[in-house]
Design an enzyme around this catalytic site. Sequence first.
Site, PDB file in Angstrom:
ATOM      1  N   CYS A 147       0.836  -1.191   0.000  1.00  0.00           N
ATOM      2  CA  CYS A 147       0.000   0.000   0.000  1.00  0.00           C
ATOM      3  C   CYS A 147       0.875   1.246   0.000  1.00  0.00           C
ATOM      4  O   CYS A 147       1.808   1.360   0.792  1.00  0.00           O
ATOM      5  CB  CYS A 147      -0.902  -0.042   1.228  1.00  0.00           C
ATOM      6  SG  CYS A 147      -1.614   1.520   1.708  1.00  0.00           S
ATOM      7  N   ASP A 173       5.494   9.960 -27.184  1.00  0.00           N
ATOM      8  CA  ASP A 173       6.837   9.770 -27.712  1.00  0.00           C
ATOM      9  C   ASP A 173       6.672   9.489 -29.211  1.00  0.00           C
ATOM     10  O   ASP A 173       5.587   9.105 -29.657  1.00  0.00           O
ATOM     11  CB  ASP A 173       7.488   8.588 -26.999  1.00  0.00           C
ATOM     12  CG  ASP A 173       8.832   8.224 -27.586  1.00  0.00           C
ATOM     13  OD1 ASP A 173       9.626   9.143 -27.834  1.00  0.00           O
ATOM     14  OD2 ASP A 173       9.083   7.028 -27.795  1.00  0.00           O
ATOM     15  N   ASP A 192       7.480   4.238 -25.103  1.00  0.00           N
ATOM     16  CA  ASP A 192       7.881   2.831 -25.137  1.00  0.00           C
ATOM     17  C   ASP A 192       9.305   2.585 -24.680  1.00  0.00           C
ATOM     18  O   ASP A 192       9.710   1.436 -24.521  1.00  0.00           O
ATOM     19  CB  ASP A 192       7.738   2.291 -26.570  1.00  0.00           C
ATOM     20  CG  ASP A 192       8.751   2.924 -27.512  1.00  0.00           C
ATOM     21  OD1 ASP A 192       9.617   2.206 -28.022  1.00  0.00           O
ATOM     22  OD2 ASP A 192       8.677   4.145 -27.714  1.00  0.00           O
TER      23      ASP A 192
END
Length: 700
Positions: A12, A399, A582
């Site tokens: 968490c 990108d 990417d």
Amino acid sequence: MVRKIRIEGLDCATCAGELERKLNGIDGVKASVQFVNQTIRLECGSQQAYQEATAVIEGFDEVKIAEEENKRESLWQAHAAELLQVIFSAVFLVAGIVTEKVGAGNAALIAGYVLYGLAYLTVGWKILWETVKNIVHGRIFDENFLMTLASIGAIILGQYAEAAEVMVLYSLGELLQSIAVGASRKSIAALMDLKTETARVITEDGEKLIPPEEIRRGDLLLIKAGEKLATDGVIVEGVTTLDTRSLSGEAMPRDAGVGDVVLGGSINVGGVIKVRAEKDYSDSTVAKILDLVENSSAKKAKSEKFISKFAAIYTPVVCAAAVLLAFVAPVFTGNYVANLGDWVNRALVFLVISCPCALVISVPLSYFSGIGFAAKKGILVKGSTGLDALADTKIAAFDKTGTLTYGNFKIGEVQSEDKSELLKVLAAAEKGSSHPIAEAFSDIATPYKAEQITEHAGFGISCTIDGKEVWVGNEKWMNVHSIFVQKPAEGATCVYCAAAGKYLGYVTIEDQIKENVKKAVADLRKQGIEECYMLTGDNEARAQNVAEQIGLNGVYAELLPEDKLNVARELKAKGKLMYAGDGINDAPVLMEADVGISMGGVGSDAAIEASEVVLMRDDLSLLPLAKKIARRTKRIVLQNIVLSIAIKVVVMALGICNLIPLGLAVFADVGVMMLAVLNSFRTRIDFTKNRAESSESSVA
């Protein structure tokens, strides 16, 4: 002393912040807890302070210090025990329901109670125990308390099957969320590939291998072919070609020679060079990227679950109201003792009616259903937070290479008096080259065979074809041989060719735009995206050309990772930002954006792990669909919240006035929950089929 500790069991982001506060509360300790990487950086003034810090870590909930040499388990192995508990609990629940419906007599009744009890305790004991522990530590109104309250309310009503159901569904949801968090929290190993393990330094005593952290400004480094540059510097000897895709994301290699600035993390794919370090390693591009990722992950760790926020307000208010109703309201009736039992009963009914089962189950179920539907379409969303943020995004940034374009070289313009002959000569020469651009000529058939091939790093190739000397390369290579060339449009990457001293022509090398990209951008605008931008390391002219074809609002070109991050922060000021990329170099921006989106096929491990959304088919046409799913899911969640609270408030008011029977109270609890759950399943309705069918009809 400074120590970096790897931990396990930190599930968490809020807990990570709480652990960090506890560690920083120890005298002589400065701590930084990284939720994404599951690591803790400790600066301790003494051994005693370090021991106190490790004791706090080991004593914090389920967290433990991991042994570095231990083999890491797969996600399913790590959660095998929890998965078995959920399966067994579900089996007991179904068996209990069948026994209650089919069986008869006291034996069947007792057997049903036993099965419900087993279903409840198999998964519920941990939630009950966490509730007790949290109360002891002063953390009362969290999701565990909410679940405990919901299930106990069902038990008080005699709805034993519902109590077990609540625990099973909640535990299943928590298990799926833990698996998603675990998958997204692997160490960003691919990012570490930027960093070389050793650097070759030239000293008075010869070459010496040292860790990159020991590099100081002014050191002379020797970088051989295939090696990474350890830090930023200037070439003082040699010419070469550099692969900088890890830094800029661009597949196009860069030629470099004496006097050129080179960056750490680049790969030398050409000749041997000597580089004078211009920065200490700690100030290099590689070190900055790593630091940017860590800082971005710390900012991402501030999000909270909706259920925790809701419980923090709703649950204490309802509990306080029930206490007042039971013990204060009778004061105004004139006979406190005689009416106390009646008001306690009203308070109990009020508490049961107010039991937030509908929200506890339907809200996460809506998100999980939406996430599951998205996965079916090839869109992986790592959690409800990402889905929620995706629904609200207003600005999109992309990108270029690998995201908007394929990142594979292909031949563009061919300029020659005999284009066919030029291509055949180039294909013959490039087949013997190791340069990345040679890929563009691999499919061209040629009758020629190149001999005596020599690569000249930073310039091009010389070879012999049919007894003629052939030169292939850049403009500088043509100038070396006094060949006058025609230049293409500004920004184009060219391969020139000359044979026997005669100029034959040139070809441009292009990066092909992906199909569906233009339509995807247009569809994103229909889904509420107001502005679309490109962030790229490529040069301005090439980037502008691609952006104009796609229809973007603007371009930010020739950016390094740190520049991309600064631009992303500027764009966030305009509205919530989604960023699609990417490469390893995109990881910091993916984490800085409100929603990071990566390509699952061509994307680097670092980009995939840093993002909230992964497009498995590398197809940007999935992005408008992802946003549509996110918007619909959020709409259904809001419907469930309004529906549940509105009905509960009305029925609670009637309950206080003692105007409703117990059966209606049960409906308020069970009925509203079922309505909300059924509404949650609407997130799985495949609206894309209807859209496809309607489009086919319109064409017909």
